[in-house]
Design a protein around this motif. Structure first.
Motif, mmCIF file in Angstrom:
data_model
loop_
_atom_site.group_PDB
_atom_site.id
_atom_site.type_symbol
_atom_site.label_atom_id
_atom_site.label_comp_id
_atom_site.label_asym_id
_atom_site.label_seq_id
_atom_site.Cartn_x
_atom_site.Cartn_y
_atom_site.Cartn_z
ATOM 1 N N GLN A 155 0.845 -1.191 0.000
ATOM 2 C CA GLN A 155 0.000 0.000 0.000
ATOM 3 C C GLN A 155 0.878 1.238 0.000
ATOM 4 O OE1 GLN A 155 -2.533 -0.836 3.519
ATOM 5 N NE2 GLN A 155 -4.281 -0.820 2.119
ATOM 6 N N SER A 156 0.533 2.196 -0.865
ATOM 7 C CA SER A 156 1.235 3.478 -0.923
ATOM 8 C C SER A 156 0.179 4.562 -1.059
ATOM 9 C CB SER A 156 2.207 3.509 -2.108
ATOM 10 O OG SER A 156 3.079 4.615 -2.014
ATOM 11 N N LYS A 157 -0.056 5.261 0.026
ATOM 12 C CA LYS A 157 -1.182 6.196 0.110
ATOM 13 C C LYS A 157 -1.128 7.243 -0.990
ATOM 14 C CE LYS A 157 -3.650 9.213 3.351
ATOM 15 N NZ LYS A 157 -3.673 9.791 4.717
ATOM 16 N N GLY A 158 -2.253 7.374 -1.700
ATOM 17 C CA GLY A 158 -2.374 8.379 -2.740
ATOM 18 C C GLY A 158 -1.870 7.952 -4.105
ATOM 19 N N VAL A 166 -0.377 -1.184 -12.287
ATOM 20 C CA VAL A 166 -1.657 -1.619 -11.736
ATOM 21 C C VAL A 166 -2.322 -0.399 -11.111
ATOM 22 C CG1 VAL A 166 -2.833 -3.168 -10.135
ATOM 23 C CG2 VAL A 166 -0.716 -3.908 -11.264
ATOM 24 N N ASP A 167 -3.578 -0.162 -11.447
ATOM 25 C CA ASP A 167 -4.293 0.998 -10.915
ATOM 26 C C ASP A 167 -4.517 0.868 -9.410
ATOM 27 O OD1 ASP A 167 -4.492 2.062 -13.442
ATOM 28 O OD2 ASP A 167 -6.540 1.364 -13.799
ATOM 29 N N GLY A 168 -4.307 1.982 -8.692
ATOM 30 C CA GLY A 168 -4.650 2.012 -7.278
ATOM 31 C C GLY A 168 -3.464 2.085 -6.343
ATOM 32 N N GLU A 169 -3.779 2.250 -5.064
ATOM 33 C CA GLU A 169 -2.767 2.410 -4.012
ATOM 34 C C GLU A 169 -2.614 1.166 -3.153
ATOM 35 O OE1 GLU A 169 -5.597 4.384 -0.534
ATOM 36 O OE2 GLU A 169 -4.291 5.717 -1.716
#
Length: 358
Positions: free
Chosen positions: A98-101, A150-153
Motif C-alpha cells: 500500500q502506498s497512500k495516494g 496496476v491501478d490504485g494504491e
C-alpha cells in the motif's frame, strides 16, 4: 562523412504465438474464504518537490517522462509475504503493498525466475485491474523483470507454484514505484492530454496519409523505462521479414532494457479532432516485459532492443519498415505517445532536412 536518413514507409504483419498477458484468474480468487494478509506500507514522500522538479524537467525533452517515485525494497519468497499450502500440494505466495495516494503501482523484480507451470499475477485490492499471468516465457538470462502498471494504491502480487516445481521459483522485489501521475487515469494524470496542440488522436483523419497511418499505428508502442518513466517507440522490421520483436526508441530513453515494459494499441476510443478538448482513455491493455539491447547511439539518439517475448498474434500489431535511400519526401507524419499521452498523430507539411555527421 556518414549520412543517416531513416524514413518510416510501410509495415508488414506477422502472426506468432505466445501467452497473452492479462488473462486467467489468480488462484486465491477461487477460494471460498478470503485470507487477507497485512500490507507493507510505503513511506510518505514530498510530492510537491517532485512536481516542482517535473515542471522543469518536462521542458527538456531529453529523458523519459517521469511519473513515479521509486522505493527500494528487498522482499522475496523467504523473508516477506505469506505462503498458503493447498490440498493438492500446490502453494500460493502473496504479498501486498500500500502506498497512500498512488494512482498506480508497478514493480521491478531484481531476481525473477518462474518454472514451467507456475504463474505470477498482480492486481489491485478491488480486483478491478489485473496483470498476468507472468510465467516462464518472461524468464531472461538477467533474471530481472519490470511490470506494467496496476491501478490504485493497494496492490497484491501472487505467485502460484505447482507441487512438482516446489522451491524452484525465485522472486525478489527490488523496487516499488508509486505512480503519482499516470497514463491510465486520465482524470488526474498529466500524461493523458499533455501533448501539444499539434498532436491529434491517432484516429483523426490526416488526408493523403490516412491508409498508411491506419496501418502503421498498429506498430507503435509506449514503453516504461527504468520503472518510473515513459517513452515512445515502434516495432521495426528486419530484412528477413521473420517477425523478430525489434523495438526502436530514443537513446535518451535508455536504461537497462531487461526492466522495460511495453504497451501496444493504447488508442482513444473517441478521437478528438480539430479541437483542444481532452481525449478519452483507451481500455486495451496489451503489455510485455523485458528486452535485450541490440544497438544505440547518442548523436543520432536511437536505441534498438529486442523484446524478450514474441508478440501474441491476437494483438494485431505490425512491424514498421524503413528506407536506406537518400530520397527525401516532400512532407512527413509521425505517430507516437508524446509526454506519455494516448497515441497521437502529427503532420509536417515541410520536407525534412538532411543531417551529416563526421
Amino acid at each position: 562523412m556518414k549520412k543517416t536518413v531513416l524514413f518510416v514507409l510501410l509495415c508488414l504483419p506477422f502472426f506468432l504465438s505466445a501467452q497473452v498477458t492479462n488473462e486467467g484468474t489468480p488462484e486465491s480468487w477461487k477460494w471460498n474464504t478470503e485470507k487477507s494478509i497485512q500490507s507493507i506500507q510505503m513511506p510518505a514522500f514530498d510530492l510537491k518537490a517532485l512536481q516542482d522538479e517535473d515542471a522543469i524537467i518536462d521542458q527538456l525533452n531529453d529523458r523519459p517522462w517521469r511519473f513515479g517515485k521509486e522505493f527500494v525494497v528487498n522482499h522475496h519468497l523467504n523473508n516477506a509475504g505469506e505462503w498458503n499450502q493447498l490440498e493438492n500440494g500446490n502453494r500460493v505466495w502473496r504479498i501486498r503493498y500500500q502506498s497512500k495516494g498512488a494512482v498506480t503501482m508497478n514493480f521491478l523484480f531484481e531476481d525473477f525466475y518462474i518454472p514451467q507451470g507456475a504463474t505470477v499475477y498482480l492486481y489491485n485490492n478491488e480486483r478491478t485491474d489485473l496483470l498476468g499471468a507472468y510465467d516462464f516465457n518472461q524468464n531472461s538470462d538477467e533474471r530481472v523483470l519490470g511490470t506494467w502498471l496496476v491501478d490504485g494504491e493497494d496492490v497484491w502480487i501472487e505467485y502460484h507454484e505447482p507441487a512438482r516445481v516446489k522451491n524452484q521459483g525465485k522472486l525478489m522485489i527490488g523496487k516499488v514505484v508509486h505512480g503519482y501521475r499516470s497514463q491510465s487515469q486520465f482524470a488526474v494524470e498529466k500524461g493523458l492530454n499533455d501533448s501539444g496542440n499539434c498532436n491529434h488522436d491517432v484516429d483523426c483523419p490526416i488526408g493523403e496519409f490516412e491508409d498508411l497511418k491506419n496501418h502503421n499505428k498498429k506498430g507503435v508502442g509506449i514503453l516504461l523505462s527504468g520503472g518510473s518513466g515513459f517513452c515512445s517507440g515502434s516495432l521495426i522490421n528486419n530484412t528477413a521479414n521473420d517477425g523478430t520483436p525489434y523495438f526502436l526508441t530514443a537513446n535518451h530513453c535508455f536504461s537497462n532494457p531487461a526492466n522495460w515494459a511495453f504497451r501496444f494499441n493504447w488508442i482513444s476510443p473517441n478521437p478528438i479532432c480539430a479541437s483542444t478538448a481532452n481525449s478519452t482513455n483507451g481500455d486495451i491493455t496489451q503489455t510485455l516485459s523485458g528486452a535485450q539491447l541490440k544497438a544505440r547511439r547518442a548523436p543520432s539518439d536511437f536505441c534498438l532492443v529486442e523484446i524478450n517475448s514474441p508478440i501474441p498474434s491476437g494483438w494485431d500489431v505490425v512491424w514498421i519498415g524503413w528506407d536506406r535511400t537518400d530520397d527525401i519526401p516532400a512532407k512527413t507524419w509521425g505517430i507516437h505517445h508524446p509526454a506519455g499521452d494516448i497515441m497521437k498523430v502529427c503532420v509536417d507539411d515541410d520536407a525534412p532536412g538532411r543531417l551529416t555527421q563526421n
